[in-house]
Design a protein around this motif. Structure first.
Motif, PDB file in Angstrom:
ATOM      1  N   ASP A  82       0.847  -1.198   0.000  1.00 14.92           N
ATOM      2  CA  ASP A  82       0.000   0.000   0.000  1.00 14.92           C
ATOM      3  C   ASP A  82       0.879   1.243   0.000  1.00 14.92           C
ATOM      4  O   ASP A  82       1.968   1.264   0.578  1.00 14.92           O
ATOM      5  N   GLY A  83       0.391   2.296  -0.630  1.00 17.47           N
ATOM      6  CA  GLY A  83       1.127   3.547  -0.638  1.00 17.47           C
ATOM      7  C   GLY A  83       0.618   4.495  -1.704  1.00 17.47           C
ATOM      8  O   GLY A  83      -0.164   4.114  -2.583  1.00 17.47           O
ATOM      9  N   LYS A  84       1.093   5.743  -1.624  1.00 20.97           N
ATOM     10  CA  LYS A  84       0.652   6.760  -2.561  1.00 20.97           C
ATOM     11  C   LYS A  84       1.448   6.754  -3.860  1.00 20.97           C
ATOM     12  O   LYS A  84       0.978   7.271  -4.872  1.00 20.97           O
ATOM     13  N   ASP A  85       2.667   6.217  -3.814  1.00 25.36           N
ATOM     14  CA  ASP A  85       3.483   6.151  -5.018  1.00 25.36           C
ATOM     15  C   ASP A  85       4.214   4.810  -5.053  1.00 25.36           C
ATOM     16  O   ASP A  85       4.087   3.989  -4.135  1.00 25.36           O
ATOM     17  N   ASP A  86       4.967   4.587  -6.129  1.00 24.99           N
ATOM     18  CA  ASP A  86       5.634   3.293  -6.318  1.00 24.99           C
ATOM     19  C   ASP A  86       6.621   2.997  -5.196  1.00 24.99           C
ATOM     20  O   ASP A  86       6.770   1.832  -4.782  1.00 24.99           O
ATOM     21  N   ARG A  87       7.323   4.019  -4.720  1.00 22.19           N
ATOM     22  CA  ARG A  87       8.309   3.793  -3.661  1.00 22.19           C
ATOM     23  C   ARG A  87       7.636   3.321  -2.381  1.00 22.19           C
ATOM     24  O   ARG A  87       8.098   2.361  -1.738  1.00 22.19           O
ATOM     25  N   GLU A  88       6.533   3.937  -2.002  1.00 20.76           N
ATOM     26  CA  GLU A  88       5.824   3.537  -0.788  1.00 20.76           C
ATOM     27  C   GLU A  88       5.222   2.141  -0.932  1.00 20.76           C
ATOM     28  O   GLU A  88       5.212   1.352   0.014  1.00 20.76           O
ATOM     29  N   VAL A  89       4.718   1.835  -2.125  1.00 22.85           N
ATOM     30  CA  VAL A  89       4.174   0.492  -2.369  1.00 22.85           C
ATOM     31  C   VAL A  89       5.260  -0.565  -2.219  1.00 22.85           C
ATOM     32  O   VAL A  89       5.053  -1.619  -1.614  1.00 22.85           O
TER      33      VAL A  89
ATOM     34  N   GLU B  36       8.087  -0.340  -0.479  1.00 21.65           N
ATOM     35  CA  GLU B  36       8.472  -0.447   0.929  1.00 21.65           C
ATOM     36  C   GLU B  36       7.439  -1.230   1.729  1.00 21.65           C
ATOM     37  O   GLU B  36       7.784  -2.028   2.607  1.00 21.65           O
ATOM     38  N   SER B  37       6.179  -1.021   1.411  1.00 26.06           N
ATOM     39  CA  SER B  37       5.114  -1.768   2.087  1.00 26.06           C
ATOM     40  C   SER B  37       5.178  -3.252   1.739  1.00 26.06           C
ATOM     41  O   SER B  37       4.986  -4.110   2.605  1.00 26.06           O
TER      42      SER B  37
END
Length: 301
Positions: free
Chosen positions: A218-225, A227-228
Motif C-alpha cells: 500500500d502507498g501513494k506512489d511506487d516507492r511507498e508500495v 516499501e510496504s
C-alpha cells in the motif's frame, strides 16, 4: 504464506524421522539448533534479501550484483547447478515420502502397493498442475496448507497432552539419552556435528522472497508500495518461521518420547512418517488417513 508453506511446512512429513535417524535420542536438541539457526540466521538474512531483491529475483541476483561482469554470471551459473540439483532431490524426496504415506495406509488395496510407480505418477501430476497455471496452483496451496497445519496441530497437541499425562515416557527418554551419551559436552558437540543432516527443515525461505511480486503493498506512489511490500514479505517470512518453529520442536519431542526406537529405524512402520504413525495409532485410522491425505497433498505439491 501458504505457497511458501508448501515448500517449508511440508518437511514436517519426514523431518522428525530424519532427525531421529540422524541424532537418535538427541533429536530434540538437534532440532532446537535447527530452530535457532532459522530464527537467528536464515530469517534475518532473508529479511535483508527481501529489501535487496523486492521484485522476487531472490538471493542469486544479489550475489550476481556483488561481483562484476563475467565473475558474477559464472558464480550464478554454478549456484544454479547446485540449486537445480537440490530442487530435484527435494521434490523426489517429498514425492517418495508422500508415497510412503500412501502405501502404509491400511485402506490402500494391495494392488496399488508399487512405490516407484506411485512416486513417478505424483511427479507427473505435479508438473501438470503448474502447466495449467500459477493462479490455480496458489489456491490449491492455500487449501492444502490450511488442512495440513490443522491436522499437524491436532496430532502434535494430542501427543503432548498424552506425554504430560504419562511423564514416565520422559523418564524413559532421559535414560535412553544418557545410555547413548553420558557426557553433556559430547552431546553438544554431536548435536552441532549432526545439524547438516537436519538442514532440510530450512527450506522455503527462498520461495518466500520469490513470491514477493504477489505480496500486496500500500502507498501513494511506487516507492511507498515497494516499501510496504518489503515489510509485508518480512511479516510473511516471520510468521512462517514462527509456525514452523513450534511444530518442529513439538514434533521432535513427541516423536522421540512417544514412538519406540525400533519403529523409527529404517524400514520400521514409522520410518519417514512419524506423525502419521502417531495419528493412526492414537487417533484412529480415519484421522490417520486424513493426516495421510493432507501430508500427501502438501508433500506432492
Amino acid at each position: 504464506m501458504c505457497l511458501t508453506g508448501v515448500d517449508y511446512f511440508s518437511t514436517l512429513g519426514y523431518q522428525p524421522s530424519i532427525a531421529f535417524l540422524a541424532a537418535g535420542y538427541l533429536s530434540p536438541f538437534a532440532t532446537l539448533v535447527l530452530v535457532l539457526l532459522t530464527l537467528l540466521g536464515a530469517l534475518p538474512v532473508y529479511h535483508r534479501i527481501a529489501a535487496l531483491s523486492p521484485h522476487g529475483q531472490g538471493s542469486l541476483s544479489v550475489l550476481e550484483e556483488l561481483l562484476p561482469r563475467w565473475r558474477g554470471k559464472a558464480l550464478v551459473l554454478c549456484l544454479l547447478g547446485f540449486a537445480a540439483t537440490s530442487f530435484v532431490i527435494t521434490i523426489t524426496l517429498s514425492a517418495a515420502d508422500a508415497t510412503a504415506h500412501i502405501i502404509e495406509n491400511p485402506f490402500l488395496p494391495r494392488w496399488a502397493n508399487h512405490p516407484i510407480a506411485v512416486t513417478c505418477l505424483l511427479l507427473a501430476m505435479l508438473g501438470g498442475i503448474f502447466l495449467r497455471g500459477f493462479r490455480e496452483a496458489i489456491w490449491l496451496a492455500v487449501l492444502l496448507v490450511a488442512l495440513y497445519l490443522t491436522v499437524n496441530v491436532i496430532v502434535i497437541g494430542w501427543e503432548l497432552v498424552q506425554l504430560i499425562q504419562h511423564p514416565s515416557a520422559i523418564g524413559d527418554w532421559e535414560r535412553n539419552l544418557f545410555a547413548m551419551q553420558g557426557n553433556p559436552w559430547m552431546m553438544i558437540l554431536l548435536v552441532l556435528l549432526l545439524f547438516p543432516k537436519l538442514a532440510l527443515g530450512l527450506s522455503g525461505f527462498e520461495t518466500g522472497v520469490a513470491v514477493m511480486p504477489l505480496v500486496k503493498g500500500d502507498g501513494k506512489d511506487d516507492r511507498e508500495v515497494l516499501e510496504s511490500r518489503i515489510a509485508n514479505t518480512r511479516k510473511l517470512l516471520t510468521a512462517a518461521a514462527g509456525i514452523m518453529t513450534v511444530l518442529l520442536i513439538g514434533s521432535a519431542i513427541v516423536t522421540t518420547t512417544m514412538i519406540p526406537a525400533a519403529d523409527l529405524l529404517s524400514g520400521g512402520p514409522a520410518d519417514g512418517r512419524a506423525l502419521a504413525y502417531l495419528a493412526h495409532r492414537d487417533l484412529g485410522d480415519k484421522v490417520g488417513t486424513l493426516y495421510d491425505l493432507s501430508t500427501l497433498g502438501t508433500l506432492w505439491f
